[in-house]
Design an enzyme around this catalytic site. Structure first.
Site, PDB file in Angstrom:
ATOM      1  N   THR A 109     -43.793 -10.925  66.663  1.00  0.00           N
ATOM      2  CA  THR A 109     -42.997  -9.694  66.587  1.00  0.00           C
ATOM      3  C   THR A 109     -43.650  -8.541  67.330  1.00  0.00           C
ATOM      4  O   THR A 109     -42.968  -7.738  67.964  1.00  0.00           O
ATOM      5  CB  THR A 109     -42.788  -9.313  65.103  1.00  0.00           C
ATOM      6  OG1 THR A 109     -41.945 -10.295  64.522  1.00  0.00           O
ATOM      7  CG2 THR A 109     -42.120  -7.955  64.948  1.00  0.00           C
ATOM      8  N   THR A 169     -46.713 -13.076  62.573  1.00  0.00           N
ATOM      9  CA  THR A 169     -47.306 -13.072  61.230  1.00  0.00           C
ATOM     10  C   THR A 169     -46.885 -14.286  60.400  1.00  0.00           C
ATOM     11  O   THR A 169     -47.556 -14.634  59.436  1.00  0.00           O
ATOM     12  CB  THR A 169     -46.880 -11.810  60.464  1.00  0.00           C
ATOM     13  OG1 THR A 169     -45.449 -11.782  60.376  1.00  0.00           O
ATOM     14  CG2 THR A 169     -47.379 -10.558  61.146  1.00  0.00           C
ATOM     15  N   ASP A 170     -45.765 -14.927  60.789  1.00  0.00           N
ATOM     16  CA  ASP A 170     -45.229 -15.974  59.911  1.00  0.00           C
ATOM     17  C   ASP A 170     -46.204 -17.132  59.687  1.00  0.00           C
ATOM     18  O   ASP A 170     -46.256 -17.710  58.602  1.00  0.00           O
ATOM     19  CB  ASP A 170     -43.893 -16.508  60.464  1.00  0.00           C
ATOM     20  CG  ASP A 170     -42.763 -15.504  60.278  1.00  0.00           C
ATOM     21  OD1 ASP A 170     -42.935 -14.560  59.481  1.00  0.00           O
ATOM     22  OD2 ASP A 170     -41.719 -15.648  60.942  1.00  0.00           O
ATOM     23  N   LYS A 179     -49.352 -14.781  53.919  1.00  0.00           N
ATOM     24  CA  LYS A 179     -48.256 -13.837  54.145  1.00  0.00           C
ATOM     25  C   LYS A 179     -47.493 -13.733  52.834  1.00  0.00           C
ATOM     26  O   LYS A 179     -46.921 -14.716  52.362  1.00  0.00           O
ATOM     27  CB  LYS A 179     -47.344 -14.294  55.289  1.00  0.00           C
ATOM     28  CG  LYS A 179     -46.225 -13.281  55.537  1.00  0.00           C
ATOM     29  CD  LYS A 179     -45.533 -13.436  56.873  1.00  0.00           C
ATOM     30  CE  LYS A 179     -44.475 -12.329  57.034  1.00  0.00           C
ATOM     31  NZ  LYS A 179     -43.766 -12.359  58.292  1.00  0.00           N
ATOM     32  N   TYR A 206     -54.213 -28.608  29.961  1.00  0.00           N
ATOM     33  CA  TYR A 206     -53.090 -29.055  29.129  1.00  0.00           C
ATOM     34  C   TYR A 206     -53.086 -30.573  28.959  1.00  0.00           C
ATOM     35  O   TYR A 206     -53.690 -31.297  29.763  1.00  0.00           O
ATOM     36  CB  TYR A 206     -51.759 -28.634  29.773  1.00  0.00           C
ATOM     37  CG  TYR A 206     -51.610 -27.145  29.879  1.00  0.00           C
ATOM     38  CD1 TYR A 206     -51.329 -26.377  28.746  1.00  0.00           C
ATOM     39  CD2 TYR A 206     -51.760 -26.493  31.102  1.00  0.00           C
ATOM     40  CE1 TYR A 206     -51.197 -24.994  28.831  1.00  0.00           C
ATOM     41  CE2 TYR A 206     -51.628 -25.111  31.196  1.00  0.00           C
ATOM     42  CZ  TYR A 206     -51.348 -24.376  30.053  1.00  0.00           C
ATOM     43  OH  TYR A 206     -51.230 -23.017  30.152  1.00  0.00           O
TER      44      TYR A 206
HETATM   45  N1  ASP Z   1     -41.152 -14.505  63.417  1.00  0.00           N
HETATM   46  C1  ASP Z   1     -42.278 -13.669  63.791  1.00  0.00           C
HETATM   47  C2  ASP Z   1     -43.431 -14.582  64.180  1.00  0.00           C
HETATM   48  O1  ASP Z   1     -44.094 -15.090  63.322  1.00  0.00           O
HETATM   49  C3  ASP Z   1     -42.637 -12.779  62.665  1.00  0.00           C
HETATM   50  C4  ASP Z   1     -43.744 -11.796  62.941  1.00  0.00           C
HETATM   51  O2  ASP Z   1     -44.425 -11.836  63.933  1.00  0.00           O
HETATM   52  O3  ASP Z   1     -43.959 -10.916  62.069  1.00  0.00           O
HETATM   53  O4  ASP Z   1     -43.633 -14.816  65.349  1.00  0.00           O
END
Ligand code: ASP
Length: 367
Positions: free
Chosen positions: A12, A89-90, A160, A286
């Protein structure tokens, strides 16, 4: 003036709106730094745009991690003072973890960053993040970090957590390594890289890893078939501390299927992380048969993130390890991804309990 290598991949931060009204990554390194004039006044940037067509990080594959590790390794071994990598970021937390396994003893800062709003769009967080990343690289602390929203986060301890806001990436289960504020870079817990350790790159990986997130009502039989599909490793995201549905009063038992897979010749490693964002697995709490699964070979990942568990398993499977050895290696702290089991899982920013990256001291060391 110090030299910082900017490696760009897309994301992005590099996006422009196209004719169809949707964003696609286009900006190159020079265009990115031109948006942040302060960068040229604090260092001499060099550029490596590794793609002809920049990538949305959704599309990252194993070959991209190989390419990125090679570009970073060139920067680590050549004449520059630090490296900034821009990307989406993904999948940034997967990438930062994988690069942490691939690049051994990085004696320079390697800083990943990106943004939620494109560099050229109003209200962008890209300018601040890029400047913060350069400032952190200039501060000189070696190791692989993500810098995002003023936080300096260990490469193996990020997730993320927000698809929208500018605080998209958070440190998980450990404090942040440091912060970038108007006053500059404050590094509180830097990674300690062994002074004498040679910088190496080992980017052999195997992508045949399946991440299975348990859901209520999951049909057990489907799990057995994963083996027949040729996966070489599975990461199970369990509910909470240890939740894997067990059979009682006729309910479907995912548990039995997993046990069967584990016992079926112990052919593939199965590791377990929690689906909670924070905390750790504990299979002894558990009456859900956790101990039996551990005895059958389930690898508890404790406080490792899913991103670190998946990429570490891919990295280990790319080497000549037996399933038993992979289990042992998953539980050893290579570069801060898991708190130290030998010290009651005390966490330390040092690489391994002894301050050494154990890829350099382990049995059956892959070189
Ligand atoms: N879809 C984008 C990517 O991961 C999202 C981002 O960069 O925030 O390339």
């Amino acid at each position: 003036m110090k030299t910082i290598l900017l490696i760009t991949t897309g994301g992005t931060i590099a996006c422009r709106k196209n004719e169809a009204g949707v964003y696609s990554p286009e900006l190159r390194g020079r265009e990115l730094t031109a948006c942040v004039p302060e960068i040229a006044s604090i260092c001499e940037p060099r550029y490596n745009d590794i793609y002809q067509t920049p990538l949305d990080s959704t599309n990252i594959q194993l070959s991209d991690w190989a390419l990125m590790s090679e570009a970073i390794y060139a920067g680590l071994t050549q004449d520059c003072d630090g490296i900034v990598v821009t990307m989406g970021t993904d999948t940034m937390s997967y990438t930062a973890a994988m690069l942490s396994f691939m690049l051994i003893n990085p004696h320079k800062p390697v800083i990943l960053t990106g943004s939620q709003i494109p560099m050229t769009a109003p209200g962008t967080d890209g300018k601040q993040n890029l400047l913060d990343a350069f400032q952190t690289a200039l501060a000189g602390y070696p190791g692989i970090y993500i810098v995002f929203d003023g936080k300096i986060i260990y490469g193996t301890r990020a997730s993320k957590v927000d698809a929208l806001s500018s605080c998209a990436i958070e440190p998980i289960n450990v404090p942040r390594a440091g912060s970038v504020t108007a006053g500059g870079v404050l590094m509180e817990h830097p990674i300690k890289i062994p002074a004498g350790g040679e910088t190496r790159m080992d980017n052999r990986v195997c992508g045949d890893v399946f991440l299975l997130k348990l859901i209520p009502g999951l049909v057990p039989d489907k799990i057995d078939t994963l083996l027949d599909l040729g996966f070489k490793g599975i990461v199970l995201e369990v509910f909470g501390l240890q939740g894997i549905p067990t059979a009682s009063d006729g309910r479907a038992s995912v548990y039995q299927s997993i046990k069967k897979v584990l016992e079926r010749g112990k052919t593939i490693p199965i590791a377990a992380t929690t689906q909670c964002v924070k905390g750790e697995t504990n299979f002894g709490v558990y009456a859900l048969g956790g101990r039996e699964l551990l005895e059958a070979g389930l690898i508890p990942c404790y406080d490792m993130t899913t991103e670190a568990a998946v990429t570490k398993l891919m990295w280990l499977l790319g080497h000549d390890y037996s399933v038993g050895e992979i289990k042992a290696e998953m539980l050893r702290n290579y570069c801060g991804e898991i708190s130290d089991t030998a010290a009651s899982r005390a966490w330390t920013p040092e690489l391994g309990a002894s301050g050494e990256d154990r890829r350099d001291s382990g049995v059956n060391l892959p070189v």
